[in-house]
Design a protein around this motif. Structure first.
Motif, PDB file in Angstrom:
ATOM      1  N   LEU A 215      -8.441 -33.043 -15.659  1.00  0.00           N
ATOM      2  CA  LEU A 215      -7.483 -32.358 -14.792  1.00  0.00           C
ATOM      3  C   LEU A 215      -7.448 -30.867 -15.109  1.00  0.00           C
ATOM      4  N   ARG A 216      -7.462 -30.527 -16.378  1.00  0.00           N
ATOM      5  CA  ARG A 216      -7.464 -29.114 -16.749  1.00  0.00           C
ATOM      6  C   ARG A 216      -8.710 -28.413 -16.212  1.00  0.00           C
ATOM      7  N   LEU A 217      -9.860 -29.057 -16.337  1.00  0.00           N
ATOM      8  CA  LEU A 217     -11.108 -28.483 -15.810  1.00  0.00           C
ATOM      9  C   LEU A 217     -11.033 -28.303 -14.300  1.00  0.00           C
ATOM     10  N   ALA A 218     -10.496 -29.292 -13.598  1.00  0.00           N
ATOM     11  CA  ALA A 218     -10.417 -29.219 -12.137  1.00  0.00           C
ATOM     12  C   ALA A 218      -9.511 -28.078 -11.693  1.00  0.00           C
ATOM     13  N   GLU A 219      -8.401 -27.908 -12.370  1.00  0.00           N
ATOM     14  CA  GLU A 219      -7.490 -26.816 -12.014  1.00  0.00           C
ATOM     15  C   GLU A 219      -8.124 -25.458 -12.298  1.00  0.00           C
ATOM     16  N   GLU A 220      -8.861 -25.356 -13.415  1.00  0.00           N
ATOM     17  CA  GLU A 220      -9.579 -24.111 -13.714  1.00  0.00           C
ATOM     18  C   GLU A 220     -10.650 -23.840 -12.654  1.00  0.00           C
ATOM     19  N   ALA A 221     -11.325 -24.895 -12.193  1.00  0.00           N
ATOM     20  CA  ALA A 221     -12.367 -24.729 -11.180  1.00  0.00           C
ATOM     21  C   ALA A 221     -11.780 -24.223  -9.869  1.00  0.00           C
ATOM     22  N   LEU A 222     -10.618 -24.730  -9.500  1.00  0.00           N
ATOM     23  CA  LEU A 222      -9.988 -24.279  -8.258  1.00  0.00           C
ATOM     24  C   LEU A 222      -9.656 -22.797  -8.339  1.00  0.00           C
ATOM     25  N   ARG A 223      -9.173 -22.347  -9.494  1.00  0.00           N
ATOM     26  CA  ARG A 223      -8.872 -20.930  -9.663  1.00  0.00           C
ATOM     27  C   ARG A 223     -10.156 -20.086  -9.679  1.00  0.00           C
ATOM     28  N   ALA A 224     -11.202 -20.598 -10.304  1.00  0.00           N
ATOM     29  CA  ALA A 224     -12.423 -19.812 -10.474  1.00  0.00           C
ATOM     30  C   ALA A 224     -13.303 -19.799  -9.230  1.00  0.00           C
ATOM     31  N   PHE A 225     -13.396 -20.927  -8.535  1.00  0.00           N
ATOM     32  CA  PHE A 225     -14.379 -21.065  -7.459  1.00  0.00           C
ATOM     33  C   PHE A 225     -13.750 -21.224  -6.077  1.00  0.00           C
ATOM     34  N   GLY A 226     -12.425 -21.324  -6.029  1.00  0.00           N
ATOM     35  CA  GLY A 226     -11.767 -21.436  -4.744  1.00  0.00           C
ATOM     36  C   GLY A 226     -11.843 -22.847  -4.185  1.00  0.00           C
ATOM     37  N   PRO A 227     -11.274 -23.038  -2.977  1.00  0.00           N
ATOM     38  CA  PRO A 227     -11.167 -24.391  -2.404  1.00  0.00           C
ATOM     39  C   PRO A 227     -12.465 -24.883  -1.755  1.00  0.00           C
ATOM     40  N   GLN A 228     -13.558 -24.863  -2.523  1.00  0.00           N
ATOM     41  CA  GLN A 228     -14.786 -25.489  -2.045  1.00  0.00           C
ATOM     42  C   GLN A 228     -14.566 -27.004  -1.985  1.00  0.00           C
ATOM     43  N   ARG A 229     -15.225 -27.644  -1.042  1.00  0.00           N
ATOM     44  CA  ARG A 229     -15.000 -29.086  -0.864  1.00  0.00           C
ATOM     45  C   ARG A 229     -15.271 -29.891  -2.140  1.00  0.00           C
ATOM     46  N   PRO A 230     -16.390 -29.691  -2.862  1.00  0.00           N
ATOM     47  CA  PRO A 230     -16.586 -30.472  -4.100  1.00  0.00           C
ATOM     48  C   PRO A 230     -15.493 -30.236  -5.137  1.00  0.00           C
ATOM     49  N   VAL A 231     -14.983 -29.007  -5.209  1.00  0.00           N
ATOM     50  CA  VAL A 231     -13.915 -28.705  -6.166  1.00  0.00           C
ATOM     51  C   VAL A 231     -12.628 -29.412  -5.765  1.00  0.00           C
ATOM     52  N   LEU A 232     -12.320 -29.402  -4.475  1.00  0.00           N
ATOM     53  CA  LEU A 232     -11.120 -30.084  -4.000  1.00  0.00           C
ATOM     54  C   LEU A 232     -11.179 -31.579  -4.295  1.00  0.00           C
ATOM     55  N   LEU A 233     -12.331 -32.183  -4.089  1.00  0.00           N
ATOM     56  CA  LEU A 233     -12.462 -33.619  -4.339  1.00  0.00           C
ATOM     57  C   LEU A 233     -12.391 -33.915  -5.834  1.00  0.00           C
ATOM     58  N   ALA A 234     -12.964 -33.037  -6.654  1.00  0.00           N
ATOM     59  CA  ALA A 234     -12.854 -33.214  -8.097  1.00  0.00           C
ATOM     60  C   ALA A 234     -11.400 -33.128  -8.549  1.00  0.00           C
ATOM     61  N   LEU A 235     -10.653 -32.195  -7.969  1.00  0.00           N
ATOM     62  CA  LEU A 235      -9.236 -32.076  -8.301  1.00  0.00           C
ATOM     63  C   LEU A 235      -8.485 -33.355  -7.922  1.00  0.00           C
ATOM     64  N   ALA A 236      -8.800 -33.908  -6.761  1.00  0.00           N
ATOM     65  CA  ALA A 236      -8.145 -35.154  -6.344  1.00  0.00           C
ATOM     66  C   ALA A 236      -8.484 -36.290  -7.308  1.00  0.00           C
ATOM     67  N   GLU A 237      -9.753 -36.394  -7.721  1.00  0.00           N
ATOM     68  CA  GLU A 237     -10.137 -37.429  -8.680  1.00  0.00           C
ATOM     69  C   GLU A 237      -9.350 -37.292  -9.980  1.00  0.00           C
ATOM     70  N   ALA A 238      -9.231 -36.055 -10.453  1.00  0.00           N
ATOM     71  CA  ALA A 238      -8.530 -35.835 -11.724  1.00  0.00           C
ATOM     72  C   ALA A 238      -7.047 -36.185 -11.598  1.00  0.00           C
ATOM     73  N   ARG A 239      -6.426 -35.830 -10.482  1.00  0.00           N
ATOM     74  CA  ARG A 239      -5.018 -36.178 -10.303  1.00  0.00           C
ATOM     75  C   ARG A 239      -4.837 -37.686 -10.209  1.00  0.00           C
ATOM     76  N   LEU A 240      -5.751 -38.377  -9.529  1.00  0.00           N
ATOM     77  CA  LEU A 240      -5.679 -39.837  -9.485  1.00  0.00           C
ATOM     78  C   LEU A 240      -5.802 -40.423 -10.887  1.00  0.00           C
ATOM     79  N   ALA A 241      -6.718 -39.875 -11.681  1.00  0.00           N
ATOM     80  CA  ALA A 241      -6.947 -40.405 -13.029  1.00  0.00           C
ATOM     81  C   ALA A 241      -5.738 -40.229 -13.932  1.00  0.00           C
TER      82      ALA A 241
END
Length: 484
Positions: A215-241
């Motif tokens: 989850l920490r990595l996914a949130e950092e990715a959203l800040r660093a790379f913006g709302p790219q589709r793979p990043v958004l889906l990774a964030l959703a996976e991490a929140r589900l986990a």
């Protein structure tokens, strides 16, 4: 319209407008250059067979062009015409086209002809020209892995690169995951700076190893790379986990806004709905209206379906030449081989199209049009978007997965072990068990008992997998269908 404007249309996903513009361009000045672009647009539209004569016309205008020969070789390889692809790739190289991309096309053509030592050498030439060339490194490592089933020689493919090199870490992560070692895969990804691709891969692995870190990595990715589709889906996976199904829905919805046909995003969304008891889940998992099992039609040239399946099984047996499953696929304990219906030399393989056409059309008619994400793509017609064969051996299975670029997916049973006849569901197809870490048990909702000659058809966003079985061989063909 200029060629640059046509490519901009392609980049936006507007293939219909790009196709109209490139068709008009072929009739104007600089015809040879427009022919090349028109072929590119046809390929983007999934119309590879139509692209071939266009490319050949472009080559006729400049027979010594290595770039045009390379493009034709790549197309022929994608069509499964590996011997022809080899000839064109060698012609491009002889004409001075010494690009690593051309060596990669040659390697794929050689591998497609089961000339594995020569393919390995051609991959090596591509890598020698570009040491961090990710496709060549991935495919060479995969070739070594599938031939041997041994991790060490496959990992050695990238040992000329520094341990922290992003390309090396991506390849190593895929190999460790294929070998059933997600902890080592997660560690490999994080052994250096994280770009977008490595972060997304790290999050997916981390949900099984360390959900909080994921989850920490996914949130950092959203800040660093913006709302790219793979990043958004990774964030959703991490929140589900981490148990946050409610928080996972927004990034998935945003990803679907970017690409409504993304079947993996749709699978995540329906998983969230299932966890939250949302009634929309049942509509998209309507097993009576959206899933069917049908018997293959007996194709012309065979007196019975059993006789046809005997010939098809023999042909597929000659195609499967590997000892281990490919990387980044669902197969475990077996091999997978791509098959092109249109160009395969064996008549039983080519006849498979006739055997499945009627069942597919009856299934499409059964589902009908509608407003939901599956039915609103309904056009009444279809085309195949990839076809492959899987040969599982004792202990083999499929991990639960979806087909991200499909619409309707399939499993067709050609030869089966005796174990599938039992009540313990060995080798059976299951629907509904999510592989995504959610903190809740999401068991299968439906089982299909395989039968020889049976074709199962279902939405590509439905999670599906295969139970392990104790002995024998389970031989199948699978394919994706998209609206035509």
């Amino acid at each position: 319209m200029t060629p640059q404007a046509v490519r901009a249309l392609l980049a936006r996903g507007d293939t219909a407008a790009a196709l109209a513009a490139s068709t008009a361009g072929v009739a104007g000045p600089d015809r040879a250059a427009w022919l090349m672009l028109h072929a590119e647009v046809l390929r983007a539209a999934g119309r590879d067979l139509e692209a071939e004569p266009v490319l050949r016309r472009a080559i006729a205008a400049s027979p010594e062009s290595p770039v045009r020969r390379h493009n034709l070789a790549a197309l022929l390889g994608d069509l499964g015409r590996d011997a022809e692809a080899e000839t064109e790739a060698r012609t491009a190289l002889a004409a001075g086209g010494d690009a690593p991309e051309t060596w990669l096309v040659l390697a794929r053509a050689l591998q497609g002809q089961n000339r594995f030592d020569e393919a390995d050498a051609a991959y090596g030439e591509a890598i020698r020209r570009r040491p961090d060339y990710l496709p060549a490194l991935q495919e060479r490592a995969q070739l070594v892995w599938m031939r041997t089933g041994q991790l060490a020689p496959a990992l050695a493919v990238t040992h000329h690169l520094p341990e922290a090199a992003a390309t090396r870490r991506l390849v190593e992560a895929a190999l460790y995951e294929a070998a059933g070692d997600p902890d080592s895969a997660f560690a490999a990804c994080r052994r250096g700076p994280l770009d977008a691709a490595l972060t997304v891969r790290s999050v997916g692995l981390g949900t099984r190893v360390d959900p909080t870190a994921a989850l920490r990595l996914a949130e950092e990715a959203l800040r660093a790379f913006g709302p790219q589709r793979p990043v958004l889906l990774a964030l959703a996976e991490a929140r589900l986990a981490t148990g946050d199904a409610a928080g996972a829905e927004a990034p998935v919805a945003e990803a679907l806004d970017q690409d409504p046909a993304d079947q993996y995003a749709l699978a995540l969304l329906t998983t969230i709905w299932r966890l939250r008891g949302d009634p929309r889940y049942a509509a998209l998992h309507d097993h009576e209206g959206l899933v069917s099992t049908r018997t293959l039609d007996t194709p012309p040239g065979w007196a019975t379906l059993d006789a046809y399946l005997d010939d098809l099984a023999a042909a597929l047996g000659r195609i499967h030449a590997f000892d281990a499953h490919p990387l980044n696929q669902s197969v475990r304990g077996g091999s997978q081989a791509s098959v092109r219906l249109e160009s395969h030399p064996d008549p039983a393989v080519r006849a498979f199209f006739a055997a499945i056409d009627g069942p597919i059309r009856r299934h499409v008619a059964m589902t009908g049009p509608g407003d939901d994400p599956f039915r609103r793509r309904h056009t009444g017609d279809y085309r195949l978007a990839g076809l492959w064969s899987v040969r599982l051996t004792a202990g083999g299975s499929h991990v639960d997965h979806v087909h991200p670029r499909g619409w309707i997916s399939s499993a067709c049973y050609i030869d089966l072990p005796e174990a599938v006849a039992g009540d313990d569901r060995q080798g059976w197809l299951r629907f509904g068990r999510s592989p995504v870490v959610t903190g809740q048990d999401l068991p299968p909702e439906r089982w299909v008992q395989p039968q020889r000659g049976l074709l199962a058809l279902f939405p590509s966003y439905m999670w599906h997998g295969v139970q392990p079985f104790s002995e024998g061989v389970r031989l199948t063909i699978a394919f994706d269908v998209v609206p035509a």
